[in-house]
Design a protein around this motif. Structure first.
Motif, PDB file in Angstrom:
ATOM      1  N   MET A  27       0.939  -1.110  -0.089  1.00 50.10           N
ATOM      2  CA  MET A  27      -0.078  -0.241  -0.047  1.00 50.10           C
ATOM      3  C   MET A  27       1.064   1.300  -0.111  1.00 50.10           C
ATOM      4  N   LEU A  70      -6.181   0.773   3.986  1.00 50.94           N
ATOM      5  CA  LEU A  70      -6.759  -0.403   4.818  1.00 50.94           C
ATOM      6  C   LEU A  70      -5.749  -1.463   5.311  1.00 50.94           C
ATOM      7  N   ALA A  71      -5.512  -1.540   6.505  1.00 50.92           N
ATOM      8  CA  ALA A  71      -4.483  -2.244   7.194  1.00 50.92           C
ATOM      9  C   ALA A  71      -4.933  -2.841   8.645  1.00 50.92           C
ATOM     10  N   VAL A  72      -4.538  -4.240   8.716  1.00 46.22           N
ATOM     11  CA  VAL A  72      -4.871  -4.872   9.977  1.00 46.22           C
ATOM     12  C   VAL A  72      -3.611  -5.278  10.528  1.00 46.22           C
ATOM     13  N   HIS A  77      -4.918 -10.770  12.214  1.00 49.74           N
ATOM     14  CA  HIS A  77      -5.294 -11.124  10.776  1.00 49.74           C
ATOM     15  C   HIS A  77      -6.300 -12.126  11.213  1.00 49.74           C
ATOM     16  N   GLY A  78      -7.477 -12.437  10.284  1.00 50.20           N
ATOM     17  CA  GLY A  78      -8.331 -13.475  10.416  1.00 50.20           C
ATOM     18  C   GLY A  78      -9.268 -13.651  11.467  1.00 50.20           C
ATOM     19  N   GLY A  80     -11.803 -11.028  11.422  1.00 56.23           N
ATOM     20  CA  GLY A  80     -13.076 -10.301  11.147  1.00 56.23           C
ATOM     21  C   GLY A  80     -12.838  -8.720  11.204  1.00 56.23           C
ATOM     22  N   SER A 103     -11.832   0.158  -4.741  1.00 53.43           N
ATOM     23  CA  SER A 103     -10.581  -0.174  -4.038  1.00 53.43           C
ATOM     24  C   SER A 103      -9.528  -0.385  -5.164  1.00 53.43           C
ATOM     25  N   PHE A 111     -11.518  -8.654  -0.961  1.00 52.41           N
ATOM     26  CA  PHE A 111     -12.350  -7.729  -1.312  1.00 52.41           C
ATOM     27  C   PHE A 111     -13.693  -8.409  -1.846  1.00 52.41           C
ATOM     28  N   ARG A 113     -14.820 -11.457  -1.171  1.00 55.10           N
ATOM     29  CA  ARG A 113     -15.806 -12.005  -0.021  1.00 55.10           C
ATOM     30  C   ARG A 113     -16.609 -10.630   0.485  1.00 55.10           C
TER      31      ARG A 113
HETATM   32  C1  LIG Z   1      -6.251  -7.318   3.761  1.00 52.21           C
HETATM   33  C2  LIG Z   1      -6.499  -7.193   5.102  1.00 52.21           C
HETATM   34  C3  LIG Z   1      -6.966  -5.939   5.496  1.00 52.21           C
HETATM   35  C4  LIG Z   1      -7.745  -8.362   5.748  1.00 52.21           C
HETATM   36  O1  LIG Z   1      -7.949  -8.185   7.275  1.00 52.21           O
HETATM   37  P1  LIG Z   1      -8.410  -9.227   8.234  1.00 52.21           P
HETATM   38  O2  LIG Z   1      -8.936  -8.651   9.362  1.00 52.21           O
HETATM   39  O3  LIG Z   1      -7.188 -10.590   8.172  1.00 52.21           O
HETATM   40  O4  LIG Z   1      -9.581  -9.848   7.218  1.00 52.21           O
HETATM   41  P2  LIG Z   1     -10.878 -10.555   7.807  1.00 52.21           P
HETATM   42  O5  LIG Z   1     -10.533 -11.224   9.068  1.00 52.21           O
HETATM   43  O6  LIG Z   1     -11.955  -9.455   8.100  1.00 52.21           O
HETATM   44  O7  LIG Z   1     -11.508 -11.137   6.610  1.00 52.21           O
HETATM   45  C5  LIG Z   1     -12.750 -11.200   5.963  1.00 52.21           C
HETATM   46  C6  LIG Z   1     -12.831 -12.262   5.030  1.00 52.21           C
HETATM   47  O8  LIG Z   1     -11.882 -12.343   3.977  1.00 52.21           O
HETATM   48  C7  LIG Z   1     -11.202 -13.575   3.948  1.00 52.21           C
HETATM   49  N1  LIG Z   1      -9.767 -13.119   3.760  1.00 52.21           N
HETATM   50  C8  LIG Z   1      -8.924 -12.243   4.494  1.00 52.21           C
HETATM   51  N2  LIG Z   1      -7.737 -12.257   3.791  1.00 52.21           N
HETATM   52  C9  LIG Z   1      -7.813 -13.090   2.846  1.00 52.21           C
HETATM   53  C10 LIG Z   1      -6.927 -13.172   1.837  1.00 52.21           C
HETATM   54  N3  LIG Z   1      -5.545 -12.506   1.910  1.00 52.21           N
HETATM   55  N4  LIG Z   1      -7.158 -13.788   0.838  1.00 52.21           N
HETATM   56  C11 LIG Z   1      -8.437 -14.538   0.633  1.00 52.21           C
HETATM   57  N5  LIG Z   1      -9.402 -14.458   1.691  1.00 52.21           N
HETATM   58  C12 LIG Z   1      -9.080 -13.499   2.709  1.00 52.21           C
HETATM   59  C13 LIG Z   1     -11.439 -14.152   5.157  1.00 52.21           C
HETATM   60  O9  LIG Z   1     -11.087 -15.506   5.418  1.00 52.21           O
HETATM   61  C14 LIG Z   1     -12.934 -13.705   5.751  1.00 52.21           C
HETATM   62  O10 LIG Z   1     -13.639 -14.447   4.864  1.00 52.21           O
HETATM   63  P3  LIG Z   1     -15.320 -14.675   5.517  1.00 52.21           P
HETATM   64  O11 LIG Z   1     -15.508 -13.335   6.426  1.00 52.21           O
HETATM   65  O12 LIG Z   1     -16.289 -14.922   4.429  1.00 52.21           O
HETATM   66  O13 LIG Z   1     -15.124 -15.665   6.560  1.00 52.21           O
HETATM   67  C15 LIG Z   1      -5.164  -7.768   5.964  1.00 52.21           C
HETATM   68  O14 LIG Z   1      -4.822  -8.987   5.444  1.00 52.21           O
HETATM   69  C16 LIG Z   1      -4.014  -6.713   6.049  1.00 52.21           C
HETATM   70  O15 LIG Z   1      -4.091  -5.673   6.617  1.00 52.21           O
HETATM   71  N6  LIG Z   1      -3.234  -6.901   4.688  1.00 52.21           N
HETATM   72  C17 LIG Z   1      -1.916  -6.228   4.389  1.00 52.21           C
HETATM   73  C18 LIG Z   1      -2.479  -4.601   4.122  1.00 52.21           C
HETATM   74  C19 LIG Z   1      -3.222  -4.589   2.882  1.00 52.21           C
HETATM   75  O16 LIG Z   1      -2.850  -5.395   1.795  1.00 52.21           O
HETATM   76  N7  LIG Z   1      -4.346  -3.884   2.652  1.00 52.21           N
HETATM   77  C20 LIG Z   1      -5.149  -3.760   1.697  1.00 52.21           C
HETATM   78  C21 LIG Z   1      -4.650  -2.584   0.858  1.00 52.21           C
HETATM   79  S1  LIG Z   1      -5.867  -2.330  -0.235  1.00 52.21           S
END
Ligand SMILES: CC(C)(COP(=O)(O)OP(=O)(O)OC[C@H]1O[C@@H](n2cnc3c(N)ncnc32)[C@H](O)[C@@H]1OP(=O)(O)O)[C@@H](O)C(=O)NCCC(=O)NCCS
Length: 166
Positions: A27, A70-72, A77-78, A80, A103, A111, A113
């Motif tokens: 990002m 968007l960052a967690v 992670h995982g 919600g 996005s 996304f 999902r």
């Molecule tokens: C992408 C990110 C924000 C996801 O956050 P998270 O809190 O782990 O995601 P959640 O737990 O809310 O997941 C929501 C859904 O997406 C799915 N999911 C999460 N990450 C996933 C991935 N990398 N690939 C596939 N599915 C994914 C989960 O299984 C979940 O599915 P469900 O609700 O239907 O069971 C996190 O991995 C992150 O911060 N990544 C690094 C920064 C980044 O790339 N940000 C995006 C910039 S656009």
């Protein structure tokens, strides 16, 4: 863990969190200045007094807003939080009367999902690319454009769905 609007006290933690992923090329980095200037756009996730997630909703035009930064935190992670942060952006956009949320991302499966669909980048309005001049990958961008349609009717021409035919 809870989701709430960001305050100026969160900026340092937000910048650190975003910076971790920006260093991996996932990002764009955000300066403290840009975070203070747009702090009203941001929602954060908090756990035990610590900022563990962030997302910003930036309005681009009458019928288009973008989810940015968007960052967690990796240790959360995982659970919600990413979903809750994006859903909060969707709720905010709907409240503002905005029809489409964009996005630009590498996280297409995540996304999808959440109801976003891949669209052809060329069909997006030029104002979307304003900040791209700040990006190191300006001339070789490989992010995927994805759109979420809120329940607000749009007056804009539809962007082309990128789903392969046949
Ligand atoms: C992408 C990110 C924000 C996801 O956050 P998270 O809190 O782990 O995601 P959640 O737990 O809310 O997941 C929501 C859904 O997406 C799915 N999911 C999460 N990450 C996933 C991935 N990398 N690939 C596939 N599915 C994914 C989960 O299984 C979940 O599915 P469900 O609700 O239907 O069971 C996190 O991995 C992150 O911060 N990544 C690094 C920064 C980044 O790339 N940000 C995006 C910039 S656009």
């Amino acid at each position: 863990m809870w989701i709430r609007k960001a305050t100026v006290d969160d900026v340092e933690s937000m910048q650190h969190l975003i910076g971790q992923f920006a260093a991996e090329g996932l990002m764009l980095p955000r300066s403290e200045k840009s975070l203070y200037e747009t702090i009203q756009n941001f929602t954060v996730a908090e756990s035990a007094g610590r900022v563990v997630g962030t997302a910003g909703l930036h309005v681009l035009w009458k019928d288009l807003a973008e989810v940015r930064s968007l960052a967690v935190s990796p240790d959360c992670h995982g659970q919600g939080l990413g979903r809750r942060l994006v859903e909060s952006c969707i709720e905010e956009a709907t409240h503002l009367g905005i029809a489409r949320i964009l996005s630009l991302t590498y996280q297409t499966a995540f996304f999808e999902r959440l109801g976003f669909t891949v669209v052809e980048r060329d069909t997006l309005p030029r104002k979307v690319w304003k900040d791209c001049v700040l990006c190191k990958k300006f001339d070789r961008c490989d992010e995927v454009a994805m759109i979420y349609y809120t329940n607000i009717p749009s007056s804009a021409p539809p962007v082309r769905d990128h789903t392969p035919v046949g």
